[in-house]
Design an enzyme around this catalytic site. Structure first.
Site, PDB file in Angstrom:
ATOM      1  N   SER A  15      -2.263  -6.415   1.091  1.00  0.00           N
ATOM      2  CA  SER A  15      -3.188  -5.958   2.131  1.00  0.00           C
ATOM      3  C   SER A  15      -3.349  -4.445   2.191  1.00  0.00           C
ATOM      4  CB  SER A  15      -2.724  -6.475   3.502  1.00  0.00           C
ATOM      5  OG  SER A  15      -2.567  -7.871   3.498  1.00  0.00           O
ATOM      6  N   HIS A  61       2.540  -0.583   7.739  1.00  0.00           N
ATOM      7  CA  HIS A  61       2.922  -1.178   9.022  1.00  0.00           C
ATOM      8  C   HIS A  61       3.753  -0.219   9.868  1.00  0.00           C
ATOM      9  CE1 HIS A  61       1.511  -5.230   8.028  1.00  0.00           C
ATOM     10  NE2 HIS A  61       1.978  -5.017   6.810  1.00  0.00           N
ATOM     11  N   LYS A  85       1.961 -12.644   9.184  1.00  0.00           N
ATOM     12  CA  LYS A  85       1.209 -11.895  10.182  1.00  0.00           C
ATOM     13  C   LYS A  85      -0.199 -12.434  10.384  1.00  0.00           C
ATOM     14  CE  LYS A  85       3.908  -7.705   9.273  1.00  0.00           C
ATOM     15  NZ  LYS A  85       4.814  -8.274   8.271  1.00  0.00           N
ATOM     16  N   ILE A 144       7.835  -0.555  -5.838  1.00  0.00           N
ATOM     17  CA  ILE A 144       9.256  -0.288  -5.637  1.00  0.00           C
ATOM     18  C   ILE A 144       9.859   0.354  -6.883  1.00  0.00           C
ATOM     19  CG2 ILE A 144      11.507  -1.289  -5.113  1.00  0.00           C
ATOM     20  CD1 ILE A 144       9.544  -1.394  -2.774  1.00  0.00           C
ATOM     21  N   ARG A 170       3.813 -13.118  -3.115  1.00  0.00           N
ATOM     22  CA  ARG A 170       4.901 -12.312  -2.592  1.00  0.00           C
ATOM     23  C   ARG A 170       6.197 -13.122  -2.607  1.00  0.00           C
ATOM     24  NH1 ARG A 170       0.911 -13.381   1.186  1.00  0.00           N
ATOM     25  NH2 ARG A 170       1.479 -14.323   3.190  1.00  0.00           N
ATOM     26  N   ILE A 213      -1.555  -2.385   3.829  1.00  0.00           N
ATOM     27  CA  ILE A 213      -1.306  -1.935   5.199  1.00  0.00           C
ATOM     28  C   ILE A 213       0.006  -1.171   5.280  1.00  0.00           C
ATOM     29  CG2 ILE A 213      -1.102  -2.646   7.613  1.00  0.00           C
ATOM     30  CD1 ILE A 213      -3.794  -3.337   6.212  1.00  0.00           C
ATOM     31  N   GLU A 238       9.035  -8.428   0.352  1.00  0.00           N
ATOM     32  CA  GLU A 238       7.739  -8.862   0.863  1.00  0.00           C
ATOM     33  C   GLU A 238       7.291  -7.874   1.949  1.00  0.00           C
ATOM     34  OE1 GLU A 238       8.009 -12.563   2.943  1.00  0.00           O
ATOM     35  OE2 GLU A 238       9.750 -11.953   4.091  1.00  0.00           O
ATOM     36  N   SER A 239       6.190  -8.171   2.621  1.00  0.00           N
ATOM     37  CA  SER A 239       5.733  -7.307   3.710  1.00  0.00           C
ATOM     38  C   SER A 239       6.853  -7.127   4.745  1.00  0.00           C
ATOM     39  CB  SER A 239       4.517  -7.943   4.389  1.00  0.00           C
ATOM     40  OG  SER A 239       4.055  -7.149   5.455  1.00  0.00           O
TER      41      SER A 239
END
Length: 477
Positions: A46, A50, A250, A13, A311, A48, A337-338
């Site tokens: 991860s 999303h 998740k 970020i 996280r 990922i 976070e995710s």
């Protein structure tokens, strides 16, 4: 010197926000508490990208996830960061879970996610034959992908520095005061002054906020443990495989990485210690248990390493972005976070637009170049490209890391790069030297020698990851 903007925290970020700020004629500094970029959540997640079907419609998470996903492939291409649009599958194991799949599909449509489909068992098994025979069906999100989070952070930082951002490492903020329109940011006796502050300090962003008397940032630190499996099993699945989500996240995923390994995890445990990145026997056992539920052939006997990421879960379950109510020159970028990694390009744009609107009448940086020169990767080069590189620099002909086929020339490049490597783990993240099956057992000592030589340092002063993590100690007896 007074900067226009100080960004605290060189995770993904902070790095992308600094890069976005470099598009304007602003004096910007990126401040990092540790010895390198991507030392928090950005080095241990991860990876990922999303699609955006999970977040509640109307939230910042939903809005910025979908936008960030759409931006990611183009950004990675500009920054020469490996990216794969491999798609993700949320797998159901019962009729009840298929109802959850339908809810996720509806939420994704409400969020504006493209290319969403619901698959039955036969359709699912036709594209992922190694999944369990117990599957009922899945949500197929074809806009999803995978990326290396620390490579993206490194590339964004390098590009920001090339475009005029100053990078200051080992500056752990000890106090923060705002007087007469200027922040005084202290690390011991060292001071940085800035007119605006972006608080992108990850798990520590609540502490930074409290320094200006803002107690609104409430975080829960959530630990996630992972295994990385050898490349020999990297073709077990082609998609990122999720199980139906719970309130803790998740769930355990099984996913290829952009480098050809297989990643399984993470766990989700709330903890109090923000520095506790140790793995646990219980956590790793749970990963194994639930990973084989999706893919019975997955075996942790093929693991080459395990790790833990932390996280910062916001108690309001949404990103905390925007000016503080205590001081509107202090900009929150907390609780990311995710799907924070996916949202990062959009978050950076969102924050910088806010800052530019607040400052007013800011000219663009006409010399801004958003592209980063492609990094030479010997392992991916053709024989002709290798010969050409060696002719220019014989160091490219000396293999240091045999597991990953990394050369001395690549390690030197990583050290000399803008905001380059200063420790063994910094070289590892930039080149993959030490990320293979032997985990640096053969190449580690050579990496230490190269760092010492190129940085003009004593061998005993080279560290694994900064601070007091020295590799060698002099025997004074």
């Amino acid at each position: 010197m007074c900067y226009d903007v100080a960004v605290i925290g060189a995770g993904v970020i902070g790095a992308l926000t600094a890069r976005e700020l470099s598009k304007y004629n602003l004096k910007t500094v990126l401040i990092e508490a540790t010895n390198d970029v991507a030392m928090g959540a950005s080095k241990a997640n991860s990876g990922i990208v999303h699609a955006g079907f999970d977040a509640k419609p109307g939230t910042l998470k939903a809005q910025l996830n979908v936008k960030g996903c759409a931006m990611m492939e183009g950004l990675c291409k500009k920054l020469s960061v490996p990216y794969k649009k491999n798609g993700s599958l949320v797998v159901a194991f019962s009729e009840d879970e298929m109802h959850t799949i339908k809810e996720l599909y509806d939420r994704g449509i409400a969020n504006g996610v493209p290319d969403l489909y619901i698959l039955n068992k036969e359709e699912l098994k036709s594209i992922e034959p190694n999944l369990s025979d117990e599957v009922y069906g899945a949500l197929d999100a074809r806009s999803a992908g995978i990326v290396c989070p620390y490579e993206l952070t490194i590339a964004a930082t390098e590009n920001a520095v090339v475009n005029g951002v100053e990078f200051v490492r080992n500056f752990k903020v000890s106090s923060l005061e705002f007087n007469d329109g200027v922040f005084e940011i202290r690390c011991g006796d060292n001071i940085i002054n800035a007119k605006y502050v972006v608080n992108a300090a990850g798990a520590h962003s609540d502490e930074i906020s409290q320094m200006i008397g803002d107690n609104s940032v409430e975080l829960i630190i959530r630990r996630g443990e992972y295994f990385i499996l050898d490349k020999a099993v990297g073709n077990t699945v082609s998609h990122t495989i999720f199980q139906c989500p719970t309130k803790m996240g998740k769930g355990i995923l099984v996913s290829p990485t952009v480098d050809g390994n297989l990643l399984i995890g993470p766990t989700a445990d709330d903890i109090d210690d923000k520095e506790n990145t140790a793995t646990t026997a219980e956590g790793l056992a749970n990963i194994k248990k639930y990973a084989v539920k999706s893919c019975p052939s997955v075996s942790t006997r093929n693991a080459i390493t395990s790790f833990t990421g932390l996280r910062a879960h916001p108690v309001n379950d949404d990103f905390i972005l925007g000016p503080s109510k205590i001081c509107d020159h202090f900009i929150h970028a907390s609780g990311i976070e995710s799907p924070g990694l996916t949202s990062a390009p959009a978050i950076a744009q969102y924050l910088v637009d806010m800052i530019i609107d607040s400052i007013g009448d800011v000219k663009t940086n006409d010399s801004f170049d958003g592209s980063r020169e492609d990094v030479f990767r010997f392992r991916h080069a053709t024989d002709e490209e290798r010969a050409e590189a060696i002719a220019k620099n014989p160091a490219y002909g000396r293999i240091v890391c045999r597991c990953e086929t990394i050369t001395e020339g690549e390690i030197i490049d990583a050290i000399k790069a803008p905001a380059g490597a200063r420790d063994v783990d910094g070289v590892k993240r930039r080149t993959r030297a030490g990320m293979g099956r032997c985990q640096g057992g053969f190449c580690g000592s050579k990496v230490v020698e190269i760092l010492a030589r190129e940085l003009g340092m004593n061998l005993n002063d080279i560290t694994k990851f900064g601070s007091d993590s020295k590799i060698l100690f002099e025997n004074t007896k």
